[in-house]
Design an enzyme around this catalytic site. Structure first.
Site, short mmCIF file in Angstrom:
data_model
loop_
_atom_site.label_atom_id
_atom_site.label_comp_id
_atom_site.label_asym_id
_atom_site.label_seq_id
_atom_site.Cartn_x
_atom_site.Cartn_y
_atom_site.Cartn_z
N ASP A 76 6.07 -18.55 -8.11
CA ASP A 76 6.13 -17.24 -8.77
C ASP A 76 4.88 -17.07 -9.61
O ASP A 76 4.75 -17.70 -10.67
CB ASP A 76 7.39 -17.17 -9.64
N TYR A 166 4.25 0.24 -13.53
CA TYR A 166 3.56 -0.19 -12.31
C TYR A 166 2.23 0.52 -12.17
O TYR A 166 1.20 -0.10 -11.88
CB TYR A 166 4.46 0.10 -11.10
N LYS A 170 -1.61 -1.07 -12.06
CA LYS A 170 -2.52 -0.87 -10.94
C LYS A 170 -3.85 -0.26 -11.40
O LYS A 170 -4.90 -0.53 -10.81
CB LYS A 170 -1.86 -0.02 -9.86
N VAL A 199 2.37 2.39 1.97
CA VAL A 199 2.22 1.39 3.03
C VAL A 199 3.61 1.10 3.60
O VAL A 199 4.56 0.88 2.85
CB VAL A 199 1.59 0.09 2.50
#
Length: 274
Positions: A76, A166, A170, A199
């Protein structure tokens, strides 16, 4: 005849790629989807692979299908122990390319999220690429050849509810890669931010009710990133996504760009890696 830049082979094709970025590559987030696509395409170019993800079974299965040497490492990367396991697995191996693809996307209103989820997003999406860069870039610089690809997202071009954390991580990855690209120009070490749109991965299929227009396959995104490595600081796979990136970052007022991204993310239904 003009000499080739340090560390760059004049041999074209897969042999030239392997000479420039081999003999080993490390792919983070390699168990499925985009990471597995990177692994397959790098193996086709003759690179040996260190495959990293939390789940050992799909890693071992993928490693067994590749035509080059492949070592699966169940770790991890959002933890210090996981990062240590990866650097130990790479000891004694000349890692010439690192693909920082592992990511986590907590989804929902920020005030409703468990702080552990947002901390994990920062640890995996920001801290892990940073630590991998610290560990692997200095030996590449000493050899005057190598590369680092940091996977990013169109979500990071502006605020993006309900994936605000998130998106912020990014943005960090894109800016870090672009800055490193500039710092390392002329050293023989290439850095690239791959700013992907939607994606078609298993995670996306489970999180969205329908595919977004212009959705790319993992193989298409990996191929675009590998083609773009060494040719600039950023690549956005797919013409439609490049147009979207230009509109969001250059043409629309900031408020409008955030609204567009909010609508695009409205049908995302659950947390998961991105």
């Amino acid at each position: 005849m003009t000499a080739a830049p340090a560390g760059r082979s004049r041999v074209g094709g897969a042999a030239g790629f392997a000479a420039r970025y081999g003999p080993w590559a490390l792919v983070a987030g390699a168990s499925e989807g985009l990471g597995a696509a990177f692994a397959r395409q790098l193996a086709e170019r003759g690179l040996n692979l260190i495959l990293v993800a939390r789940r050992s079974e799909p890693l071992a299965e993928l490693a067994g299908r590749l035509p080059t040497r492949a070592e699966p490492v169940a770790a991890d990367l959002g933890t210090a122990d996981g990062l240590r396991r990866v650097t130990e697995a790479a000891r004694g191996r000349e890692v010439g390319l690192v693909v920082a693809n592992a990511a986590y996307a907590p989804i929902g209103r920020f005030a409703d999220l468990d702080p552990e989820q947002t901390r994990r997003a920062v640890d995996l999406n920001c801290r892990a690429p940073l630590e991998l860069a610290h560990h692997f870039l200095p030996p590449m610089l000493a050899r005057r050849r190598g590369g680092l690809i940091i996977m990013s997202s169109l979500a990071g071009l502006q605020g993006a509810p309900p994936i605000s954390v998130y998106a912020a991580t990014k943005a960090f990855g894109t800016i870090l890669a672009e800055g490193l690209w500039a710092e390392l120009r002329g050293t023989g070490v290439d850095v690239l931010a791959c700013v992907a749109g939607a994606v078609a991965t298993p995670n996306l299929a489970g999180a969205k009710g329908r595919p977004a227009p212009g959705t790319r396959t993992p193989d298409q995104v990996a191929a675009a990133a590998l083609r773009g490595l060494g040719h600039g600081p950023r690549v956005v796979p797919g013409l439609g996504m490049r147009l979207s990136a230009a509109v969001l970052s250059r043409l629309l007022p900031r408020r409008a760009a955030i609204s567009v991204m909010a609508r695009a993310s409205a049908d995302v239904t659950g947390p998961g890696p991105g």
